[in-house]
Design an enzyme around this catalytic site. Sequence first.
Site, PDB file in Angstrom:
ATOM      1  N   SER A 109       0.876  -1.101  -0.101  1.00 46.26           N
ATOM      2  CA  SER A 109      -0.173   0.110  -0.189  1.00 46.26           C
ATOM      3  C   SER A 109       1.080   1.409  -0.027  1.00 46.26           C
ATOM      4  O   SER A 109       0.375   2.070  -0.694  1.00 46.26           O
ATOM      5  CB  SER A 109      -0.942  -0.127   1.200  1.00 46.26           C
TER       6      SER A 109
ATOM      7  N   ARG B  27      21.255 -14.988   2.827  1.00 49.84           N
ATOM      8  CA  ARG B  27      21.331 -13.542   2.813  1.00 49.84           C
ATOM      9  C   ARG B  27      22.143 -13.003   1.713  1.00 49.84           C
ATOM     10  O   ARG B  27      21.979 -12.397   0.746  1.00 49.84           O
ATOM     11  CB  ARG B  27      21.724 -12.842   4.058  1.00 49.84           C
TER      12      ARG B  27
ATOM     13  N   MET C  48      10.340  -7.179   3.852  1.00 48.07           N
ATOM     14  CA  MET C  48      10.459  -7.861   5.021  1.00 48.07           C
ATOM     15  C   MET C  48      11.923  -8.596   5.002  1.00 48.07           C
ATOM     16  O   MET C  48      11.980  -9.750   5.618  1.00 48.07           O
ATOM     17  CB  MET C  48       9.291  -8.682   5.311  1.00 48.07           C
TER      18      MET C  48
ATOM     19  N   ILE D 253      16.275  -8.377   6.013  1.00 54.60           N
ATOM     20  CA  ILE D 253      17.380  -7.595   6.364  1.00 54.60           C
ATOM     21  C   ILE D 253      18.302  -7.789   5.316  1.00 54.60           C
ATOM     22  O   ILE D 253      18.574  -8.471   4.815  1.00 54.60           O
ATOM     23  CB  ILE D 253      17.802  -8.234   7.798  1.00 54.60           C
ATOM     24  N   LEU D 254      18.845  -6.289   4.878  1.00 62.45           N
ATOM     25  CA  LEU D 254      19.898  -6.288   3.954  1.00 62.45           C
ATOM     26  C   LEU D 254      21.356  -6.492   4.572  1.00 62.45           C
ATOM     27  O   LEU D 254      21.641  -5.769   5.548  1.00 62.45           O
ATOM     28  CB  LEU D 254      19.621  -4.804   3.034  1.00 62.45           C
TER      29      LEU D 254
ATOM     30  N   ASN E 221      13.632   3.821   4.675  1.00 63.20           N
ATOM     31  CA  ASN E 221      12.667   2.859   5.054  1.00 63.20           C
ATOM     32  C   ASN E 221      11.655   3.772   5.630  1.00 63.20           C
ATOM     33  O   ASN E 221      11.909   4.821   6.155  1.00 63.20           O
ATOM     34  CB  ASN E 221      13.124   1.911   5.792  1.00 63.20           C
TER      35      ASN E 221
ATOM     36  N   HIS F 272       8.791   3.094   8.892  1.00 64.80           N
ATOM     37  CA  HIS F 272       8.670   2.255  10.056  1.00 64.80           C
ATOM     38  C   HIS F 272       7.710   2.867  10.869  1.00 64.80           C
ATOM     39  O   HIS F 272       7.636   4.022  11.112  1.00 64.80           O
ATOM     40  CB  HIS F 272       9.889   2.324  10.768  1.00 64.80           C
TER      41      HIS F 272
ATOM     42  N   ASP G 124      16.873  -1.156  11.633  1.00 61.47           N
ATOM     43  CA  ASP G 124      15.862   0.092  12.210  1.00 61.47           C
ATOM     44  C   ASP G 124      16.759   0.975  13.259  1.00 61.47           C
ATOM     45  O   ASP G 124      16.342   1.713  14.234  1.00 61.47           O
ATOM     46  CB  ASP G 124      14.785  -0.450  13.102  1.00 61.47           C
TER      47      ASP G 124
HETATM   48  C1  GRF Z   1       4.029  -0.396   6.945  1.00 59.38           C
HETATM   49  O1  GRF Z   1       3.279  -0.382   8.031  1.00 59.38           O
HETATM   50  C2  GRF Z   1       5.390  -0.031   6.668  1.00 59.38           C
HETATM   51  O2  GRF Z   1       5.426   0.920   7.948  1.00 59.38           O
HETATM   52  C3  GRF Z   1       6.074  -1.177   7.435  1.00 59.38           C
HETATM   53  O3  GRF Z   1       5.401  -2.316   6.707  1.00 59.38           O
HETATM   54  C4  GRF Z   1       4.097  -1.871   6.689  1.00 59.38           C
HETATM   55  C5  GRF Z   1       4.099  -2.225   5.150  1.00 59.38           C
HETATM   56  O4  GRF Z   1       2.727  -2.080   4.422  1.00 59.38           O
HETATM   57  N1  GRF Z   1       7.490  -1.063   7.103  1.00 59.38           N
HETATM   58  P1  GRF Z   1       2.462  -1.786   3.110  1.00 59.38           P
HETATM   59  O5  GRF Z   1       3.031  -3.223   2.289  1.00 59.38           O
HETATM   60  O6  GRF Z   1       3.038  -0.860   2.322  1.00 59.38           O
HETATM   61  O7  GRF Z   1       1.011  -1.939   2.903  1.00 59.38           O
END
Ligand code: GRF
Length: 194
Positions: A14, A67, A92, A94-95, A109, A111, A147
Amino acid sequence: MQKRIAILISGRGSNMEAIAKNVQSGILKDCCEIALVFSNNPDAQGLEIAKKMGIKTEHIESKGKKRIDFDTLLLNLLEPYKVDYIILAGFMRILSPLFIERYRNRIINIHPADTNQYKGIHGYEWAFSSGLNKTQITVHLVEEQVDCGKIIAQRDVDLTGLKSIENVIQIGLCIEHQFYSEVLKQIFTNQIIM
Ligand code: GRF
């Protein structure tokens, strides 16, 4: 000059969709172009959304790969796209330091919490179950520690009166969608120097 970006996703997408809409006809229109939407998950919903929007997509299944092997494949895949920035949006993974070094200070990123207070997944669940009155969405640089990269910008999410985690996520995401593009615009137009 327009910045070329790759958006990396793993699922829903999204945030990617919100950025893409802003690139096509919103606040990011004149300052960036999406070279590629990439996913480590071939079934990511976001890949379909990007395709429907006419954006180039690629994927490499990360499951079962070490990785460093995955990151090497990804680095090679990205090279011909010549992107200026890597935008993580629900990516999702870790790089590795190898990847981060290649795009040092150019991996961004979002968060769903203040990274000083909460790192890792389920940021909204943490804020809700901790009974916080507000949480802070954080846009940050990606560095070697998860993070922990330099905070670029934060925005409050008022949680008062919200009764369910679904509600918190819905309201939080709505703010993310606007906030991420606003911050990216500032970066791409050199109003924020990193
Ligand atoms: C979001 O809440 C973002 O902050 C976090 O992962 C979620 C990703 O949602 N890193 P979407 O895939 O962009 O809908």
